[in-house]
Each structure stands twice: as C-alpha cells, then as structure tokens.
Design an enzyme around this catalytic site. Sequence first.
Site, short mmCIF file in Angstrom:
data_model
loop_
_atom_site.label_atom_id
_atom_site.label_comp_id
_atom_site.label_asym_id
_atom_site.label_seq_id
_atom_site.Cartn_x
_atom_site.Cartn_y
_atom_site.Cartn_z
N GLY A 125 -2.69 3.59 -0.28
CA GLY A 125 -3.03 2.88 0.95
C GLY A 125 -2.60 3.67 2.17
O GLY A 125 -2.21 3.11 3.19
N ALA A 126 -2.67 5.00 2.06
CA ALA A 126 -2.41 5.87 3.21
C ALA A 126 -0.98 5.80 3.74
O ALA A 126 -0.71 6.19 4.86
CB ALA A 126 -3.39 5.56 4.35
N SER A 212 -3.60 7.94 -5.04
CA SER A 212 -3.72 8.26 -3.62
C SER A 212 -2.33 8.46 -3.02
O SER A 212 -1.55 9.26 -3.54
CB SER A 212 -4.52 7.17 -2.91
N ALA A 213 -1.97 7.73 -1.95
CA ALA A 213 -0.61 7.86 -1.42
C ALA A 213 0.41 7.51 -2.50
O ALA A 213 1.52 8.03 -2.51
CB ALA A 213 -0.43 6.95 -0.20
N ASP A 338 -13.69 12.38 -4.68
CA ASP A 338 -12.59 11.76 -3.94
C ASP A 338 -12.78 11.86 -2.42
O ASP A 338 -12.36 10.98 -1.68
CB ASP A 338 -11.26 12.46 -4.30
N HIS A 453 -13.19 7.96 -4.12
CA HIS A 453 -11.75 7.73 -4.05
C HIS A 453 -11.46 6.28 -4.45
O HIS A 453 -12.13 5.37 -3.99
CB HIS A 453 -11.28 8.00 -2.62
#
Length: 597
Positions: A125-126, A212-213, A338, A453
């Site tokens: 979630g960045a 991701s993050a 992605d 992604h």
Amino acid sequence: LGASRLGPSPGCLAVASAAKLGSVYTEGGFVEGVNKKLSLFGDSIDIFKGIPFAAAPKALEKPERHPGWQGTLKAKSFKKRCLQATLTQDSTYGNEDCLYLNIWVPQGRKEVSHDLPVMIWIYGGAFLMGASQGANFLSNYLYDGEEIATRGNVIVVTFNYRVGPLGFLSTGDSNLPGNYGLWDQHMAIAWVKRNIEAFGGDPDNITLFGESAGGASVSLQTLSPYNKGLIKRAISQSGVGLCPWAIQQDPLFWAKRIAEKVGCPVDDTSKMAGCLKITDPRALTLAYKLPLGSTEYPKLHYLSFVPVIDGDFIPDDPVNLYANAADVDYIAGTNDMDGHLFVGMDVPAINSNKQDVTEEDFYKLVSGLTVTKGLRGANATYEVYTEPWAQDSSQETRKKTMVDLETDILFLIPTKIAVAQHKSHAKSANTYTYLFSQPSRMPIYPKWMGADHADDLQYVFGKPFATPLGYRAQDRTVSKAMIAYWTNFARTGDPNTGHSTVPANWDPYTLEDDNYLEINKQMDSNSMKLHLRTNYLQFWTQTYQALPTVTSAGASLLPPEDNSQASPVPPADNSGAPTEPSAGDSEVAQMPVVIGF
C-alpha cells in the site's frame, strides 16, 4: 427432560467434536478466539483477531511493549487500521492505537496442532495505506488467512503497522530518525517469536511474506540486524528493499514540507521534531497528498514517506546488507506487468483503444524515470527500449514497451539484483525466483494485458475458493498451486516438498542459469525458464549505471507550479538534442514507494 434440552447424547457429538485451543496464555495475559468448524469430520480453525503486540504508539516514536491486561481478552474482531488518509485524501480513518495482530490456527480432529510452520503477512500500500485484513469483498477480507492456513496446514499471522507520515516521516538525523512502521513490523515478528508456541506454532520456523511495499518490508526485515535469529524464511512478491521507491534518499526535504503545512519550524530539526510530535496526528496525515491527477514527473517521484537508511534499523544501503540474510531461505518474484498500474496513472492513454501513444509520450516517461542521469540517460534508455519498434511500431507494441519500462525500473531489475545478492551471500539458505503471468481479470483492460501489480494477491489468499462465484476452475488451479508452493516453502525451505503436491518442479535459482518458475494456469515441466530480460538487466546495471550522474539520487526535483515547461522530445536521428526536464528549479524526491491495494 434434561437430556432432550441438551440435544443429542454425547455419543452422537463425538463424530463432530474437534480439537480447539480455547483460552491461550500469552505474555500479555489470556486470549480467547473463535473456533470455526470446517466440516462434519471435525476439522476446524481457531481464529484470533485483534491481539495487541505493542502498546498504543506515541506519535513519531518507536513502539513499546504492551503492559498486558487483566482477565481474558476476547480476540474476536479485527481492530481498526492505523491512521491514514482515505482514498480521496480529504479525510482520515483508522486509529492511532492500531498495533494489533490476527492469528489463524488450523486444527484436526484428535489433538490441538503443535509445531506448525508460521507465516507472517506484511501488507502493501505504498507505505501510505493498508490494513492487516485488507479490503472487504463479498464479506470476505482480502488478507483472511483461512485458506492458506487450512490448505497448507500452517499458522497465518497478519498485523497492522503505521503508514504515511506517522510511520515514515524523518528529518534524516537523530531528532526524527524515521522507520517507525518498520519498527512496528519488527515488534510484531518478535511477539510472534515469543508467543506463537502457545498457539501451536514452531517459533523456530517463521516465514515472512508480503507484496509491494510489504514485499520490500519483508526484504528490509531480513536485512536488518535487529531480526537476527527471528526469521527462518522470507517471500517478497513485487517488491524488494532495492526497489527505487523503497528508500527515501532525502527525507528532510519532505519533513520540511509537512512542517510548513502544519506550522512547525523548519530551520532547526530539533524544534521541528518537538513540534511535529505534538501536532494533531490527523493533520500530519493529511499534510501529505499523493497527486492523483496529471503530474510533471512519473508518480514514482511523489511517493515520499518510506523507509530511510537511519544507520540503525537499516544501517547501510540495503544492497550492502545481504550478509545479514545469509541464513534466510528466500523467494522473490514479480508479475509480468507489475508496471501497468503506474503507467496507467502516468500515461492514461495506455488503457484506451481509442487513444494512441506517441514517441514523445514515451520519451517524456523515459526522461522522468531517468532524471539522475540526465539527457544521456534518457537517450540511452529510449534507444534500448524502442529498438523493437523498427520491426513493429503498432500501438500494442508501444504500450507494452511503456509497461515493460516501468515494470523493469520499479520491480523486475531490483528483484533480479536482490535475488543475485541473496544467492551470492547465502550459506546454507535456498534462493528461488518466479514470474507470475496469469492475465489480469479486469474486463476494462486491453486484451494484451498480463498480470498487473497486486493481481497475485487473490490467488495467494485463496479467493477462488473462498468466494467461488467470482472465479473459474482455472483460477482455482492457479490459487491451489501458489498456496502449495508458498506453504511447502514455509514448512521445509523447498517449495516442492511439504504438505502439498505441486504442478511443476521449481528449481533453486543459480547465478549461471538465471532460472525462474513461470506461474500461471498452464504449469508443467516447461514452466522453468532461463534468462528473463537479461539484456535489459545488463543495460541497467552496466551501461546506464556507468553514465555520469547529473542530479544525486537525493536531489529534490520540484515540478514547476505553472506547468509551463517545454515537454521533452525524443531524439529524431540521434542528432537533435531534446529539451530535458529542468532539474534546477524542480522538485520531487528521487524514487520512493508503491501501491498494493
């Protein structure tokens, strides 16, 4: 009369009775979850939701141990996420008091489980958003651990960590060292190590996995000296600590912008830190907004509140820390498209059949992603990526090239470097890598679309089984395979052997073969492949790297307010020098974070 009130006699119940944990003693006190029956045969799962693994955190401070509680804690519902901006970024939701975890323990008929492998999930979630349970679809949460736990016979743990400015704001010095969200993650891992035995888990067999993050977080946790001896294995999906968005090189620049917005001093980091700590945390959260409209530079540059090299939790550039992960078995991989999510934000025409993308569009994207190497970097990159256009310059080819560019820079090349680094430092540890290529199920996407992604999440968490209405048989095939590989790996360190059978043998990665497993609905002996995009890896790690740097990675590039700047244009015949995005009066902190919804 008494017997009829009680229902069937105990003899009839024996068939359905199952082992269950009941009340569990932890370092904080007793906790009680819910036991959910799964079949007539006595299989069940114990589910605990909302166990605190740390005290309510103080703003911009490291987390501390929880003082414990009296009586029995009823752990029956998910706690709120950590305080974060809503998707529209005009208000906040969640709580400051958010450091809680959830546990799924599969049970058989005879006796309660013991010595089970433990899998701890870190959400993406960045570094800006996210929650331990994920989004809610069809009254089923994305990160519900039940399918993984029951199909793989493992314990699954999910937890919250602080995100956004409250999790990652840093002045780049000891006044606000940052990485609070990473310390939260570490506290959760350490709590599991100390307490999971009481739930039937093996404290010496803990696997981290994340996307991701969250994948970058998994990577950074294995590289931090603070986790020595806590982590046995790790899986990074679409994100490693070497990704350009995973480390903020210029945290003070962004800290000052937040301080200005909330009226704190900016010239003295000690005063700034003191002021920020007593500012309303909701105001701090809303002081940063990710620009969602059109921007001067690719979105990558605006992802600001992410981990930093603090000389403590992350003592050095992550590329130099792989000796710390020498004993950790590691899987890292990416999705074949992605980068699509990010190109879709940077160049919206990519998803429209009615809109074309031009050479200028591509060159502008290239320029924005190669700012540190200036004009020479942009031209070299443009040349390498447009080479195939000589044979085929169709819109489909051009759009795919744009996706490849962002996939390479943001995910694939950093992951390939991370896997090679892990392998070259590993002692007894195993290394594996994969490419996930099951095409996206989004009907609005172009027909050439691969795996976007975050497309892998639904399969890893067993959604085709949990919510079968939305899926086809082939989706269940993919999900079954991924859960089998992931949970076998957690059990034995080898994705091929363990509790579940797998559709194809996954060979360990070697530097010579550069071999990887391609994961999709058609898996067989041909699923092991070699040398994925090796020529592009060589370009980025050798040719591009050797070019002189014109702005340091930490240089903050501020896009002009009036957007009056001339757009960069591609070289016509290698003679026309294109105008370059001016770095002098511009502003974006170099390459920070990513989104896994």
